[in-house]
Scaffold this motif. Structure first.
Motif, mmCIF file in Angstrom:
data_model
loop_
_atom_site.group_PDB
_atom_site.id
_atom_site.type_symbol
_atom_site.label_atom_id
_atom_site.label_comp_id
_atom_site.label_asym_id
_atom_site.label_seq_id
_atom_site.Cartn_x
_atom_site.Cartn_y
_atom_site.Cartn_z
ATOM 1 N N TYR A 222 4.674 6.963 4.935
ATOM 2 C CA TYR A 222 4.288 6.888 6.341
ATOM 3 C C TYR A 222 5.153 7.806 7.196
ATOM 4 O O TYR A 222 4.656 8.566 8.026
ATOM 5 N N PRO B 162 1.566 7.499 -1.597
ATOM 6 C CA PRO B 162 1.000 6.167 -1.825
ATOM 7 C C PRO B 162 0.030 6.166 -3.008
ATOM 8 O O PRO B 162 -0.587 7.187 -3.321
ATOM 9 N N CYS C 249 -2.679 4.454 -3.049
ATOM 10 C CA CYS C 249 -4.033 4.218 -2.551
ATOM 11 C C CYS C 249 -4.324 5.173 -1.398
ATOM 12 O O CYS C 249 -3.415 5.808 -0.864
ATOM 13 N N VAL D 295 -4.812 5.633 2.278
ATOM 14 C CA VAL D 295 -4.332 4.815 3.392
ATOM 15 C C VAL D 295 -5.135 5.067 4.658
ATOM 16 O O VAL D 295 -5.732 6.131 4.851
ATOM 17 N N SER D 296 -5.125 4.061 5.512
ATOM 18 C CA SER D 296 -5.870 4.105 6.765
ATOM 19 C C SER D 296 -5.126 4.902 7.821
ATOM 20 O O SER D 296 -3.923 5.112 7.730
ATOM 21 N N GLN E 3 -1.793 1.395 5.650
ATOM 22 C CA GLN E 3 -2.167 0.374 4.671
ATOM 23 C C GLN E 3 -3.358 0.878 3.867
ATOM 24 O O GLN E 3 -4.123 1.728 4.312
ATOM 25 N N CYS E 4 -3.552 0.308 2.687
ATOM 26 C CA CYS E 4 -4.651 0.724 1.828
ATOM 27 C C CYS E 4 -5.987 0.425 2.495
ATOM 28 O O CYS E 4 -6.163 -0.630 3.110
ATOM 29 N N PRO F 98 -7.270 1.246 -5.770
ATOM 30 C CA PRO F 98 -6.022 2.021 -5.781
ATOM 31 C C PRO F 98 -5.977 2.871 -7.048
ATOM 32 O O PRO F 98 -6.858 2.790 -7.896
ATOM 33 N N ASP G 237 1.233 1.443 -0.853
ATOM 34 C CA ASP G 237 0.626 2.030 0.339
ATOM 35 C C ASP G 237 1.681 2.918 0.983
ATOM 36 O O ASP G 237 2.613 3.339 0.299
#
Length: 192
Positions: free
Chosen positions: A63, A126, A128, A130-131, A138-139, A145, A156
């Motif tokens: 992130y 990550p 997955c 991610v949003s 987050q996934c 994933p 994530d």
């Protein structure tokens, strides 16, 4: 306590004014003061053996790397984390001295995660998709994933995978390095 106070507050000046009100050292002291109150409340409820995990290298989480493109890790974030972790270790000493029968230990999450990354193929991405926007990092729901989660440190953009947590937990229970835990590891705490 700690990671979300930094990720979702202190280092989001566009939403919160905490970083304008407190320098990193002041903020770490404020968090430790609040943490101490909560730990003393647990003690008053009967808790006697408590493990305190230091904060991980938040500045190396996917992130933060996305927000700070081009950096392998974000130094000013990790410096703030280190201030908190250093104060947390002092808190362990203080609580052990001040609370009769209490046994608090410190797990050096930062130190363990620094050496742990070498065993993974992907240490800063990550596992997955991610949003973005609300719930950023987050996934995404309804998407699978990665199939090789044991090769990733992060599930994530914030949270470690099970594989990373297994290593962290193992080294917290039986330290492999004298700097993994303080003053003893969890195995030693159980025996006290």
């Amino acid at each position: 306590m700690g990671s979300n106070d930094y990720i979702n507050n202190y280092f989001m000046p566009e939403h919160y004014n905490t970083s304008r009100q407190h320098n990193p050292n002041q903020y770490a002291s404020l968090l430790i003061q609040q943490y101490s109150l909560r730990l003393r409340a647990l003690y008053n409820y009967g808790a006697r053996k408590v493990v305190l995990f230091a904060l991980g290298l938040i500045g190396c989480a996917p992130y933060e790397l996305k927000r700070n493109i081009g950096l392998p890790c974000v130094p000013h974030i990790n410096l703030a984390v280190n201030l908190f972790n250093n104060k947390l270790k002092v808190l362990v000493d203080n609580l052990n001295q001040q609370l009769a029968g209490a046994k608090f230990i410190y797990v050096n999450t930062t130190g363990i995660s620094t050496t742990m990354g070498f065993g993974f193929r992907f240490s800063n991405a990550p596992c997955c998709t991610v949003s973005t926007g609300i719930g950023e990092g987050q996934c995404l729901s309804q998407q699978d994933p990665c199939p090789n989660r044991n090769e990733y440190v992060f599930f994530d953009a914030f949270h470690p995978t099970e594989a990373a947590n297994v290593i962290m937990g193992g080294r917290a229970y039986t330290s492999q390095n004298p700097f993994d835990t303080y003053p003893v590891d969890i195995r030693g705490l159980v025996q006290l």
